[in-house]
Design an enzyme around this catalytic site. Structure first.
Site, PDB file in Angstrom:
ATOM      1  N   ASP A  90      33.004  89.302  10.155  1.00 17.38           N
ATOM      2  CA  ASP A  90      32.055  89.755  11.171  1.00 17.38           C
ATOM      3  C   ASP A  90      32.763  90.820  12.016  1.00 17.38           C
ATOM      4  O   ASP A  90      33.945  91.115  11.806  1.00 17.38           O
ATOM      5  CB  ASP A  90      31.539  88.586  12.006  1.00 17.38           C
ATOM      6  CG  ASP A  90      32.615  87.984  12.885  1.00 17.38           C
ATOM      7  OD1 ASP A  90      33.748  88.519  12.908  1.00 17.38           O
ATOM      8  OD2 ASP A  90      32.335  86.989  13.555  1.00 17.38           O
ATOM      9  N   ASP A 289      25.396  81.850   7.086  1.00 16.03           N
ATOM     10  CA  ASP A 289      26.689  81.282   7.468  1.00 16.03           C
ATOM     11  C   ASP A 289      26.479  80.451   8.712  1.00 16.03           C
ATOM     12  O   ASP A 289      25.545  80.705   9.493  1.00 16.03           O
ATOM     13  CB  ASP A 289      27.729  82.365   7.775  1.00 16.03           C
ATOM     14  CG  ASP A 289      27.565  82.914   9.184  1.00 16.03           C
ATOM     15  OD1 ASP A 289      26.660  83.742   9.387  1.00 16.03           O
ATOM     16  OD2 ASP A 289      28.312  82.480  10.092  1.00 16.03           O
ATOM     17  N   HIS A 358      32.161  67.452   2.153  1.00  8.42           N
ATOM     18  CA  HIS A 358      30.813  67.018   1.748  1.00  8.42           C
ATOM     19  C   HIS A 358      29.738  67.901   2.368  1.00  8.42           C
ATOM     20  O   HIS A 358      28.801  68.324   1.678  1.00  8.42           O
ATOM     21  CB  HIS A 358      30.562  65.566   2.130  1.00  8.42           C
ATOM     22  CG  HIS A 358      29.114  65.204   1.997  1.00  8.42           C
ATOM     23  ND1 HIS A 358      28.510  65.019   0.776  1.00  8.42           N
ATOM     24  CD2 HIS A 358      28.124  65.096   2.928  1.00  8.42           C
ATOM     25  CE1 HIS A 358      27.224  64.782   0.949  1.00  8.42           C
ATOM     26  NE2 HIS A 358      26.957  64.815   2.243  1.00  8.42           N
TER      27      HIS A 358
END
Lengths: 395, 395
Positions: A90, A289, A358
């Site tokens: 970014d 994101d 996870h």
């Protein structure tokens, strides 16, 4: 290089392939955030095993520590981190504009105080592009003027128009760097880790960011102004998921959608809770994101198809079941719930890592599933059902 | 089962193979410590990749959290942790005797207050054996009376004699449990993680601990009393590396050595800085454990063949060299020093993990190297040279 191919569309949802110097990204896709050139607590291999295809770095944080010159001397972000796949940085805009009281904004750029050592620094469009060039990700982002969540039309307009003026300056500086790209590593001794060579990207692309707050007309003007300054290899939508109601974000995406070029990827910045992915994909977004996956993971909140759970919960004590029996991540295919809970109870950092793995896999897989459904023409029904269950739970 | 074979000796140093229900351990070997059923911050696979063959669990900590009944219901420590190799649990003796002011000692056992919730609990020889039986490691340790580092002969004698009386009780209770071993899991529904089956050890062995402080005569009496109560499949030396000078520890090992049975493995408890391994191996020790590898790792201290370094050090900034070019661990074969330093500077837990992995591999490899040299008859010269460099550095 930087080619994007839409393979299939279903309504406004798209399945595509983005080709970058460090590899391909099959979209729609979630991109994990590696703020300090590390996805919190995870090795590059941990991230690879989640199926993530591209990761982010934060220019603001990397400029402060270790500094772009250190990263450049070490051969760029890929060699620094050992992540060999595509990367995006970014521009630092979002971070410096968040430094309320520690920054002053002018047309030239933003003067701010480092949150690490209090030193005064200046970020300008040119500087943001130069720093990212030295970091060496595949994709650099333009330096934008980000306004707070529900800003007035006046404030949002000022930020949007400045973002366009800054885009001119970003593009000009990026063009100069690109023109000199062949000389980039000439005469510079970049030491090599002999066992871990990665290609230095010969080129980097620059993506613009659409601003305009929650005001449709400003968003349209931002888009038009951005496209006039093109062509671009991708386009981002910034300044959303910063406090506005979800339906407002959805409306903005729907109004922008028909006017976005179909042939380049669309990146919705900072957005990435599970439902956001499906809502965004339905409205034509290709890339996402968000730090929520890892932040929730560190706090022991795991995303499951049946809703969120707190891994510390007493219900998990002694359970030999996997965390999510439908998940193929390392955590779910290896550890029993009772052990994951125990790791949080005894405060071992392995627990944070396993739940982060996870949660990232959960979002990556959601992208993969959406892609498969788009390719099969079954996305709408599948996502409607998925979101129906999600909203019924009140997640 | 529990067979030990000395393959080669060089002087008093030995290379052997210990066969346990969950696998073989080639000695000499360092055993990483998994206090809370986790080697701090490392997954079972991380530990496996260091080449560690056997890991420890702490009975005191596991009794408090999650409790031995939870571990037993989940199928024992192996299923709980997913570590499929050999395991050893200590008896909790060292921990409860360390709870100064929070415990009272009687012939019956030790009453102590949990450091977690303040509850009053009692650990007796029988209880320590029962807890370990339910945890289900391959090797259980007898409950011993540990006295402070440089105790008087009187205090050391009291602890040593009580340890022998307690050994009788440990052995009796362990014998009862063994006699009923066939019924162990009968009628009990041990839920299975279908993708990760591990054998439940049919039997567990019990090892005694020699005490006697820094007093040779007490150590001899402890050894004799222990052997009278045998036979044993292994024997441990406790109460060392608790503040006494290193030469004192070495003297005790040298005096005990000739009287230790050659046909069973010898485990020097809580000892495991790099030089300690070689000094111990030279004096006939086969097994070691210590938290220093992971504790140093968390503090950013890495062990190298050229001495310790602090990974935070400015000298590592921007370095593309591996941490230890001679090391084959994941950390050294993957990451540049400059990135490892950066992880500590930004306080990302990946740094702690990567240095812990290296330090464990360093000790495991030292054991492997010692073994190879013993098998080749070159141990003495090699270790003298290694220790010479080490002491010359003043490490």
């Amino acid at each position: 290089m930087f080619e994007f191919r839409v393979q299939q569309a279903e309504g406004t949802a798209r399945a595509g392939t983005l080709t970058l110097p460090h590899g391909e990204v099959r979209t729609p896709a979630f991109m994990p955030v590696g703020t300090h050139a590390v996805v919190r607590g995870l090795s590059a291999n941990d991230v690879r095993l989640t199926g993530a295809q591209i990761i982010l770095g934060n220019t603001y944080h990397l400029h402060l520590r270790p500094g772009e010159s250190v990263v450049e001397e070490m051969g760029g972000l890929h060699r620094f981190t050992t992540w060999t796949g595509p990367m995006l940085t970014d521009s630092g805009g979002f971070q410096v504009f968040s430094l309320q009281g520690l920054r002053s904004i002018a047309e030239h750029g933003v003067e701010f105080q480092s949150h690490i050592d209090g030193t005064t620094r200046t970020l300008t469009p040119e500087r943001a592009v130069e720093i990212q060039w030295r970091l060496g990700a595949d994709i650099a982002m333009a330096f934008d003027h980000v306004v707070p969540g529900q800003s007035s039309p006046e404030a949002a307009c000022e930020g949007m128009e400045r973002t366009l003026r800054w885009l001119d300056r970003c593009k000009a500086r990026h063009g100069e760097l690109m023109a000199g790209a062949e000389q980039r590593n000439d005469g510079k001794a970049v030491a090599e880790l002999p066992y871990r060579r990665t290609a230095v990207p010969p080129i980097q692309t620059l993506w613009p960011i659409i601003q305009g707050g929650i005001h449709d007309e400003l968003r349209q003007r931002s888009l038009e102004g951005t496209l006039e300054r093109g062509p671009w290899t991708g386009i981002a939508i910034g300044g959303l998921s910063v406090g506005e109601p979800k339906p407002v974000m959805h409306r903005i995406l729907e109004r922008l959608g028909p006017n976005l070029p179909v042939e380049i990827p669309r990146y919705l910045m900072g957005v990435g809770f599970p439902a956001d992915l499906l809502e965004g994909i339905a409205r034509g977004i290709d890339l996402f994101d968000c730090v929520a996956a890892t932040r929730n993971g560190r706090h022991g909140t795991a995303w499951l198809p049946t809703g969120r759970i707190n891994v510390r919960g007493a219900a998990l004590k002694g359970s030999t079941e996997p965390l999510d029996p439908t998940c193929d991540c390392e955590t779910c295919t290896t550890y029993p719930r009772g052990y994951l809970r125990h790791l949080f109870v005894v405060e071992d950092m392995l627990g944070l890592r396993l739940i982060s793995i996870h949660n990232i896999r959960f979002l990556v897989r959601l992208g993969e599933q959406a892609r498969t459904h788009i390719l099969n023409g079954t996305f709408e029904g599948w996502s409607r059902e998925w979101l129906g269950r999600h909203y019924a739970r009140g997640d």
